[in-house]
Each structure stands twice: as C-alpha cells, then as structure tokens.
Design an enzyme around this catalytic site. Structure first.
Site, PDB file in Angstrom:
ATOM      1  CB  SER A 193       5.971 -53.795   0.063  1.00 13.40           C
ATOM      2  OG  SER A 193       6.215 -54.269  -1.233  1.00 13.40           O
ATOM      3  N   GLY A 231       3.226 -57.380  -4.040  1.00 16.26           N
ATOM      4  CA  GLY A 231       2.765 -57.183  -5.411  1.00 16.26           C
ATOM      5  C   GLY A 231       1.501 -56.355  -5.518  1.00 16.26           C
ATOM      6  CG  ASP A 273       6.113 -45.152  -4.821  1.00 21.79           C
ATOM      7  OD1 ASP A 273       5.182 -44.386  -5.119  1.00 21.79           O
ATOM      8  OD2 ASP A 273       6.452 -46.123  -5.532  1.00 21.79           O
ATOM      9  CB  SER A 307      12.208 -60.945   5.259  1.00 21.35           C
ATOM     10  OG  SER A 307      10.820 -60.753   5.079  1.00 21.35           O
ATOM     11  CD  GLU A 350      -0.720 -43.398  -9.676  1.00 19.67           C
ATOM     12  OE1 GLU A 350       0.394 -43.251  -9.117  1.00 19.67           O
ATOM     13  OE2 GLU A 350      -1.778 -43.538  -9.050  1.00 19.67           O
ATOM     14  CB  THR A 385       2.394 -36.540 -12.418  1.00 18.56           C
ATOM     15  OG1 THR A 385       2.047 -37.085 -11.151  1.00 18.56           O
ATOM     16  CG2 THR A 385       1.158 -36.491 -13.297  1.00 18.56           C
ATOM     17  CG  ASP A 386       6.722 -39.962  -9.483  1.00 21.33           C
ATOM     18  OD1 ASP A 386       6.634 -40.441 -10.643  1.00 21.33           O
ATOM     19  OD2 ASP A 386       7.039 -40.658  -8.496  1.00 21.33           O
ATOM     20  CD  GLU A 445      12.419 -48.785  -5.907  1.00 24.70           C
ATOM     21  OE1 GLU A 445      12.216 -48.505  -4.721  1.00 24.70           O
ATOM     22  OE2 GLU A 445      11.555 -49.308  -6.634  1.00 24.70           O
TER      23      GLU A 445
END
Ligand code: GLA
Length: 387
Positions: A129, A124, A174, A67, A33, A35-36, A162
């Site tokens: 998502s 959340g 992700d 949506s 976590e 680390t990316d 993003e």
C-alpha cells in the site's frame, strides 16, 4: 470508483468541479524475495487493488491531504516548499516524502493542491500500500505539473523518498511493480540493471490466490534493515576473493566455492538465501514461460523454506499457512510474499479445488494460530492511470 472518489472530494472540500481521479496498484511478488537490494531478480505482478486519489490544483500554496482510510486522523495541511516530517496524521508522510523527493530533484510545484486518497489494499498485508500511494502521488503530480518523468524514474524517485524520508531501506521492487504493472503479466526485473521483461501469466486450470495471515507486517519496524546490513557484510567478505559487485552475480556453485570467506554461519545463511533465491527466480520465469507449473510451484515452496530457515524473515503464522496448504490436494506451490514478518502468502492452486482449499486453511489456521485468514483471488492489473 471514480464517482466514489469524486463524491468524497466534494464532501471534504465542498466542490467537485475540475477534479481528476487517478489510481496506482499494489503488488504481489511471485518469487524473488529479498533479492532486490542484493542485485538479483524479482518477479512481481501489479494487482487490481491499490490506491486512488481525487485531486485538484489550488490557486495558492496550500497542500491539503485527506485519507478516507483514516478519517479519524483528520487532514494534513502543509505549504508548498515546507516538507518536514509530519507528526500527525502519520500516513501522509508517504505522499509528503514524494513531494519532498520531487523538490530535491528539481521538480517544483508552483501551486498547492487538494487531495483525497482512498486505498483498497488491506493495511499491513504486505501488498505494498505504501508503494502504491507513493507511485500514485508521483504519477498525478507528474501529469498535472507536466514534469515529464518516465515511469522507471517515478519508481526510483519513490524508492528514494521511502529510503530517505520514511527511513525504510527498501529495494526497488514494490515501486517498480506498481509503476510498470501490466494486466495479465508478471514483471521479470533484474534489479542490478533495471532491465525487465513482461511474462504473461496464463494459467490453465490453476489460479493464483493470496492468503492474508492478518499478522500485521511493517518493514519500518521489522528486522528488514538488519537483513540488508547482514547481506552487505557477507558480500564485503566474499569480495576478498570473488570479483563481484552484488550477491546476485553469483551462481550457486560460485557461492559454494567462495562461501568460506564469510566469517560466521549466520551471514553464510543470509548470503546463501540471496544467491539461491535469485537463481530460483530465473528458473521460475523460464518455468512459467514453458508452462511448467509443477516446477514453478516447487521453486515457490523452496523459496519459502529458504526465507524461513536461512533469511529468517517468516513467522509462525506464515509457516502454518504454507505447511497446512502443502498437505492439501490441488496445491502446486505456496510461499510467503513480500518483506515478511507477517503479511501474506501467495500460492498456485487448482481452480476447481480452490473453495475446498480455502475452507480447510481457514479452519486449521484459526485452530492453530487463533487468527482469521483472508483470501483474495489475484487479478493482475495495470500500472498507474487516470480514471
Ligand atoms: C519489501 C521491500 C522490497 C523487497 C521486499 C522483499 O517489500 O519494500 O523492496 O525488498 O520487501 O523482497
């Protein structure tokens, strides 16, 4: 699900002829976590929950999106080539960002498209998502308009969107996990080179379980970007002495040797997490391959402590779940998963004790935090596909 999406499309746009339905998954990260973006390894799996879309190209230049998760927010309507930030509905900035990123990279839509989205990832929850709607959008546009983009490049394009359209400085985990997911497998990814390997998750007598703290997580508003800056500052101070491009290049002992270069204790803690978490991830992948679930679980528990104390991205709710779970019989390991500041924990539990574990955590979590937790059995699914 295909029928549900087709029916939705019919309800919103008045026809179902020529509609195609696509899916892209969310993810859960087993270990590795934060680390990316530090040139380290991650070990996520794609889930069988994610985002669906029913789509049909149009003859004009309108792009319409709806949506079913936010019916009250109404329709987003834009024109091909006009890709500014959309004030309302706000959710559509994820897909619009992807269309913008495609356009920036020279992949131009020659017609408009009607889209209906529906996602079954709890909002959340920190189970990506947003990555799943991004990868989904890039995937179906790539298929429909014949751009010929590879899945790894789809992941990179979605990360680019993003970072640059949505203002979250996320790493590649992700989007990569969603784009390259494989049923039954975790993905061991070296984020410095994007080399990856699938590792079968074959648990015998144990199961993976996700526990949602229901404390809402959002990396756009969290201290995520601060952590990234702190890790970069620590890296630049280490570079005075160590010949490295990222924190992921350091072993634990190399870090201990050079850490005196880092000018304050807070930054030492941030860098220590990035270095040790990366090494834990490498060990965890080997442990899984040897079926050493005891070691895997211990590494998960250490990861949580490091995220809580050194990287400081946990929160009381996640800490309470981990603390209480570790007191119970049949728990091999548990940690917060994802960006943190809320969201979910992931753990490995004896399958025959799981109901009891859920009941106990449910009660004590409600008592201590006043919130109801949710529990999801993890099924590791495939990457994006047409239904
Ligand atoms: C979020 C980001 C990922 C990764 C995790 C933490 O999910 O989107 O890139 O940094 O946090 O591991």
């Amino acid at each position: 699900m295909k029928d549900k999406l087709t029916e939705l499309f019919l309800k919103i746009y008045g026809s179902r002829d020529g509609v195609s339905v696509y899916f892209a998954p969310g993810r859960v990260n087993l270990i590795g976590e934060h680390t990316d973006y530090n040139g380290g390894h991650v070990f996520p799996c794609a889930l069988t929950i994610g985002t669906y879309a029913a789509v049909k190209v149009r003859d004009d230049r309108k792009i319409r999106m709806y949506s079913d998760n936010f019916p009250q927010k109404g329709m987003c309507e834009i024109e091909v080539g006009d890709y500014g930030y959309v004030e309302k509905p706000d959710w559509c900035n994820y897909p619009v960002g992807v269309i913008w990123a495609l356009y920036k990279k020279g992949y131009v839509l020659d017609r408009g498209i009607d889209i209906v989205y529906y996602g079954d990832i709890p909002s959340g929850s920190g189970l990506s998502s947003s990555a799943s709607i991004e990868v989904l959008t890039a995937y179906f546009l790539n298929e429909i308009f014949g751009f010929g983009i590879e899945l790894t490049d789809i992941a990179l394009l979605c990360q680019y969107s993003e970072n640059n359209f949505n203002g979250s400085n996320c790493g590649i985990m992700d989007q990569f996990a969603s784009a390259k997911g494989k049923a039954g497998n975790a993905i061991f990814l070296d984020t410095a080179t994007l080399e990856y390997e699938y590792a079968p998750v074959k648990l015998d007598g144990q199961s993976l379980l996700i526990i949602n703290s229901n404390k809402k997580h959002s990396i756009v508003n969290s201290h995520y970007n601060d952590r990234r800056r702190e890790a970069e500052t620590a890296l630049s101070q280490l570079q005075k002495e160590a010949d490295i491009k990222s924190l992921g290049e350091l072993s634990e002992s190399e870090f201990e040797e050079h850490k005196h270069c880092i000018e304050n204790e807070l930054l030492v803690k941030r860098a220590r997490h990035a270095v040790y978490e990366n090494q834990r991830t490498i060990k965890a992948k080997m442990a899984l391959q040897k079926n050493d679930i005891k070691l895997f679980g211990e590494l998960m528990a250490e990861s949580h402590v490091s995220l809580r104390d050194d990287y400081e991205v946990s929160c009381r709710e996640l800490d309470v779940i981990v603390e209480e779970a570790l007191k119970l019989d049949g728990v091999w390991g548990i940690r917060m998963t994802g960006g943190g500041f809320g969201g979910c924990c992931v753990g490995i539990f004896d399958t025959d004790k799981i109901d009891n574990i859920k009941d106990k955590i449910d009660v004590v979590y409600k008592e201590r935090c006043g919130i109801k937790a949710d529990f999801y059995d993890v099924s590791i699914g495939d990457g994006p596909h047409k239904l």
